[in-house]
Design an enzyme around this catalytic site. Structure first.
Site, PDB file in Angstrom:
ATOM      1  N   ASN A  49       0.891  -1.161   0.078  1.00  0.00           N
ATOM      2  CA  ASN A  49      -0.050  -0.047   0.085  1.00  0.00           C
ATOM      3  C   ASN A  49       0.791   1.327  -0.252  1.00  0.00           C
ATOM      4  O   ASN A  49       2.076   1.407   0.368  1.00  0.00           O
ATOM      5  CB  ASN A  49      -0.956   0.141   1.031  1.00  0.00           C
ATOM      6  CG  ASN A  49      -0.481  -0.142   2.358  1.00  0.00           C
ATOM      7  OD1 ASN A  49       0.649  -0.931   2.998  1.00  0.00           O
ATOM      8  ND2 ASN A  49      -0.783   0.375   3.599  1.00  0.00           N
ATOM      9  N   GLU A  51       0.288   5.332   0.852  1.00  0.00           N
ATOM     10  CA  GLU A  51      -0.600   6.147   1.379  1.00  0.00           C
ATOM     11  C   GLU A  51      -0.082   7.598   1.001  1.00  0.00           C
ATOM     12  O   GLU A  51       1.053   7.914   0.452  1.00  0.00           O
ATOM     13  CB  GLU A  51      -0.709   6.195   2.710  1.00  0.00           C
ATOM     14  CG  GLU A  51      -1.177   4.904   3.260  1.00  0.00           C
ATOM     15  CD  GLU A  51      -1.477   4.843   4.907  1.00  0.00           C
ATOM     16  OE1 GLU A  51      -0.964   5.850   5.432  1.00  0.00           O
ATOM     17  OE2 GLU A  51      -2.015   3.808   5.089  1.00  0.00           O
ATOM     18  N   CYS A  60      -4.415   0.972  -2.330  1.00  0.00           N
ATOM     19  CA  CYS A  60      -4.108  -0.321  -1.633  1.00  0.00           C
ATOM     20  C   CYS A  60      -3.321  -1.264  -2.187  1.00  0.00           C
ATOM     21  O   CYS A  60      -2.972  -1.142  -3.416  1.00  0.00           O
ATOM     22  CB  CYS A  60      -5.537  -1.087  -1.531  1.00  0.00           C
ATOM     23  SG  CYS A  60      -6.930  -0.255  -0.551  1.00  0.00           S
ATOM     24  N   GLU A  62      -3.491  -4.415  -2.985  1.00  0.00           N
ATOM     25  CA  GLU A  62      -4.064  -5.134  -4.224  1.00  0.00           C
ATOM     26  C   GLU A  62      -4.077  -4.298  -5.453  1.00  0.00           C
ATOM     27  O   GLU A  62      -3.872  -4.836  -6.512  1.00  0.00           O
ATOM     28  CB  GLU A  62      -5.499  -5.570  -3.754  1.00  0.00           C
ATOM     29  CG  GLU A  62      -5.535  -6.447  -2.435  1.00  0.00           C
ATOM     30  CD  GLU A  62      -5.844  -5.643  -1.150  1.00  0.00           C
ATOM     31  OE1 GLU A  62      -5.227  -4.433  -1.202  1.00  0.00           O
ATOM     32  OE2 GLU A  62      -6.758  -5.943  -0.511  1.00  0.00           O
ATOM     33  N   CYS A  93     -10.632  -4.685   0.438  1.00  0.00           N
ATOM     34  CA  CYS A  93     -11.857  -3.720   0.467  1.00  0.00           C
ATOM     35  C   CYS A  93     -12.656  -3.815  -0.813  1.00  0.00           C
ATOM     36  O   CYS A  93     -12.093  -4.300  -1.760  1.00  0.00           O
ATOM     37  CB  CYS A  93     -11.301  -2.179   0.803  1.00  0.00           C
ATOM     38  SG  CYS A  93     -10.396  -1.503  -0.784  1.00  0.00           S
ATOM     39  N   CYS A  96     -10.956  -2.842  -4.137  1.00  0.00           N
ATOM     40  CA  CYS A  96      -9.971  -3.711  -4.487  1.00  0.00           C
ATOM     41  C   CYS A  96     -10.818  -4.939  -5.184  1.00  0.00           C
ATOM     42  O   CYS A  96     -10.482  -5.462  -6.203  1.00  0.00           O
ATOM     43  CB  CYS A  96      -9.038  -4.090  -3.538  1.00  0.00           C
ATOM     44  SG  CYS A  96      -7.908  -2.878  -3.002  1.00  0.00           S
TER      45      CYS A  96
HETATM   46  N1  THU Z   1      -5.455  -1.178   2.620  1.00  0.00           N
HETATM   47  C1  THU Z   1      -4.941  -1.891   1.552  1.00  0.00           C
HETATM   48  O1  THU Z   1      -3.870  -1.934   1.310  1.00  0.00           O
HETATM   49  N2  THU Z   1      -5.672  -3.170   1.278  1.00  0.00           N
HETATM   50  C2  THU Z   1      -7.044  -3.219   1.457  1.00  0.00           C
HETATM   51  O2  THU Z   1      -7.639  -3.975   0.935  1.00  0.00           O
HETATM   52  C3  THU Z   1      -7.766  -2.397   2.421  1.00  0.00           C
HETATM   53  C4  THU Z   1      -6.859  -1.519   3.012  1.00  0.00           C
HETATM   54  C5  THU Z   1      -4.534  -0.374   2.883  1.00  0.00           C
HETATM   55  C6  THU Z   1      -5.033   1.105   2.759  1.00  0.00           C
HETATM   56  C7  THU Z   1      -4.262   1.878   3.852  1.00  0.00           C
HETATM   57  O3  THU Z   1      -3.319   2.485   3.508  1.00  0.00           O
HETATM   58  C8  THU Z   1      -4.461   1.102   4.956  1.00  0.00           C
HETATM   59  O4  THU Z   1      -4.464  -0.300   4.677  1.00  0.00           O
HETATM   60  C9  THU Z   1      -5.432   1.504   6.216  1.00  0.00           C
HETATM   61  O5  THU Z   1      -6.655   1.396   5.434  1.00  0.00           O
END
Ligand code: THU
Length: 142
Positions: A49, A51, A60, A62, A93, A96
């Site tokens: 991920n 940010e 994310c 994925e 999520c 994704c």
């Molecule tokens: N996140 C993912 O990388 N994949 C997911 O399916 C859900 C959330 C990340 C996004 C963010 O950087 C952190 O998790 C907190 O939500």
């Protein structure tokens, strides 16, 4: 439908996703995630991920892995492995899942693994039974 991932394949994919997770850029949530995507030609793409200070722009793991796969010529995937911390297996999520639906199908395997040891295996049809599909209205018919 391609055969399900065997235990050896899952173990290797978890390793790749966990390594990618170590490169996560997650200074805002502190929640590092890694993902490994298996293409229909068996190539594997892993990512973390990423940010952003403008929180909503965060990407994310994925989707990062799927974007990498597409950039390398992939148009279909058969499995996605997600690795994160915490006690619960990290389900992708909704955004994704919709991305997985774009390149996968109802039988696409999703393996969620928490660093703490909890695991869950599911098919896309379990987690997103009725994905959004763009119909003929998307072909410019306004
Ligand atoms: N996140 C993912 O990388 N994949 C997911 O399916 C859900 C959330 C990340 C996004 C963010 O950087 C952190 O998790 C907190 O939500």
């Amino acid at each position: 439908m391609p055969p399900a991932l065997d235990d050896l394949a899952v173990a290797a994919l978890v390793g790749l996703a966990a390594t990618a997770r170590e490169r996560a850029h997650a200074p805002y949530s502190g929640f590092a995630v890694g993902a490994a995507v298996v293409a229909d030609d068996d190539r594997v793409f892993a990512a973390c991920n990423v940010e952003n200070a403008s929180y909503g722009l965060s990407l994310c793991a994925e989707r990062a892995a799927l974007a990498e796969a597409v950039a390398r010529g992939v148009r279909a995937v058969r499995a996605v492995v997600v690795v994160a911390g915490g006690g619960e297996p990290p389900r992708p999520c909704g955004a994704c899942l919709q991305w997985i639906a774009e390149l996968g199908g109802p039988g696409t395997e999703i393996v969620s693994v928490s660093i703490g040891g909890a695991r869950e295996r599911a098919s896309l049809r379990d987690l997103l039974p009725r994905p959004y599909r763009l119909g003929s209205e998307g072909a410019g018919d306004r």
